[in-house]
Design a protein around this motif. Structure first.
Motif, PDB file in Angstrom:
ATOM      1  N   ASP A   2       0.828  -1.207   0.000  1.00 43.53           N
ATOM      2  CA  ASP A   2       0.000   0.000   0.000  1.00 43.53           C
ATOM      3  C   ASP A   2       0.865   1.261   0.000  1.00 43.53           C
ATOM      4  N   HIS A  10       1.686   8.309 -10.940  1.00 46.54           N
ATOM      5  CA  HIS A  10       0.811   7.419 -10.187  1.00 46.54           C
ATOM      6  C   HIS A  10       0.120   8.142  -9.046  1.00 46.54           C
ATOM      7  N   LEU A  12      -2.025   6.084  -7.382  1.00 39.85           N
ATOM      8  CA  LEU A  12      -2.441   4.867  -6.693  1.00 39.85           C
ATOM      9  C   LEU A  12      -1.289   4.234  -5.923  1.00 39.85           C
ATOM     10  N   THR A  13      -1.636   3.445  -4.929  1.00 37.03           N
ATOM     11  CA  THR A  13      -0.631   2.635  -4.256  1.00 37.03           C
ATOM     12  C   THR A  13      -0.174   1.542  -5.225  1.00 37.03           C
ATOM     13  N   ILE A  15      -0.309  -1.713  -4.876  1.00 38.01           N
ATOM     14  CA  ILE A  15      -1.279  -2.803  -5.007  1.00 38.01           C
ATOM     15  C   ILE A  15      -2.495  -2.372  -5.819  1.00 38.01           C
ATOM     16  N   ASP A  16      -3.002  -1.162  -5.587  1.00 32.45           N
ATOM     17  CA  ASP A  16      -4.165  -0.697  -6.356  1.00 32.45           C
ATOM     18  C   ASP A  16      -3.810  -0.541  -7.834  1.00 32.45           C
ATOM     19  N   HIS A  17      -2.631  -0.011  -8.109  1.00 28.06           N
ATOM     20  CA  HIS A  17      -2.176   0.127  -9.497  1.00 28.06           C
ATOM     21  C   HIS A  17      -2.031  -1.255 -10.138  1.00 28.06           C
ATOM     22  N   ILE A  19      -3.458  -4.156  -9.383  1.00 25.16           N
ATOM     23  CA  ILE A  19      -4.761  -4.791  -9.624  1.00 25.16           C
ATOM     24  C   ILE A  19      -5.420  -4.178 -10.859  1.00 25.16           C
ATOM     25  N   GLN A  20      -5.332  -2.865 -10.981  1.00 19.63           N
ATOM     26  CA  GLN A  20      -5.932  -2.207 -12.138  1.00 19.63           C
ATOM     27  C   GLN A  20      -5.220  -2.597 -13.437  1.00 19.63           C
ATOM     28  N   SER A 164      -3.784   2.822 -16.019  1.00 19.58           N
ATOM     29  CA  SER A 164      -3.957   2.449 -14.617  1.00 19.58           C
ATOM     30  C   SER A 164      -3.239   3.384 -13.658  1.00 19.58           C
ATOM     31  N   THR A 167      -7.607   6.510  -9.912  1.00 18.63           N
ATOM     32  CA  THR A 167      -8.610   5.622  -9.326  1.00 18.63           C
ATOM     33  C   THR A 167      -9.554   5.020 -10.371  1.00 18.63           C
TER      34      THR A 167
END
Length: 177
Positions: A2, A10, A12-13, A15-17, A19-20, A164, A167
């Protein structure tokens, strides 16, 4: 995972990046007719592509508070008075990510072909971004394509990666690729 990436690229963190990117990569792979094996390898590549950013040796802290991921940077003064940027601990996030993939590939007993394909995409995933940002000379781009059997997969990955950053996925970000 995270971790805030502290980058203009970026919001995003990691992990969020990641996953996207996997979601976008899966859609792009289907759209471009990749078979299930290729799609799986592209998704694995997407999973590993930025994990090397967790290695602090890949961090380059900038004066403005942002961070780069090409290794520690120093400036060396040359005898003629000019300065040269050097990377004494030049562990780019791409290489750090590829090392993680190699260890996982060993654990999974991955085939040589799968290991090489994923490793090549992970190691080379920034090249299309660099070419897209820098408007390369035709010869340099031809050399990249001619000497790189996975260039198409790297470009497809770059498309998913470029979409990605925030959000909400940005489908238009893939157009330059």
């Amino acid at each position: 995972l995270d971790m805030n990436q502290k980058s203009k690229y970026h919001d995003l963190t990691i992990i969020d990046h990641t996953i996207q990117v996997i979601k976008n990569m899966n859609d792009i792979a289907k759209e471009h007719g990749l078979d299930s094996g290729q799609r799986s390898l592209m998704n694995v590549s997407s999973l590993f592509h930025d994990l090397g950013k967790l290695d602090v040796n890949s961090h380059l802290e900038r004066p403005d508070g942002t961070r780069g991921y090409m290794g520690n940077l120093e400036t060396k003064k040359n005898p003629d008075g000019t300065k040269t940027r050097v990377y004494p601990n030049a562990l780019s996030h791409e290489n750090a990510s590829a090392k993680l993939w190699d260890r996982m590939a060993d654990a999974f007993k991955s085939s040589k072909d799968d290991r090489e394909m994923v490793g090549s995409i992970v190691k080379g995933h920034m090249k299309p971004h660099n070419y897209e940002r820098g408007n390369p000379r035709k010869g340099k781009l031809n050399a990249y394509v001619g000497n790189n059997p996975t260039w198409v997969f790297q470009v497809l990955h770059a498309m998913a990666d470029s979409m990605s950053k925030d959000t909400e996925p940005n489908p238009t970000a893939r157009e330059p690729y």
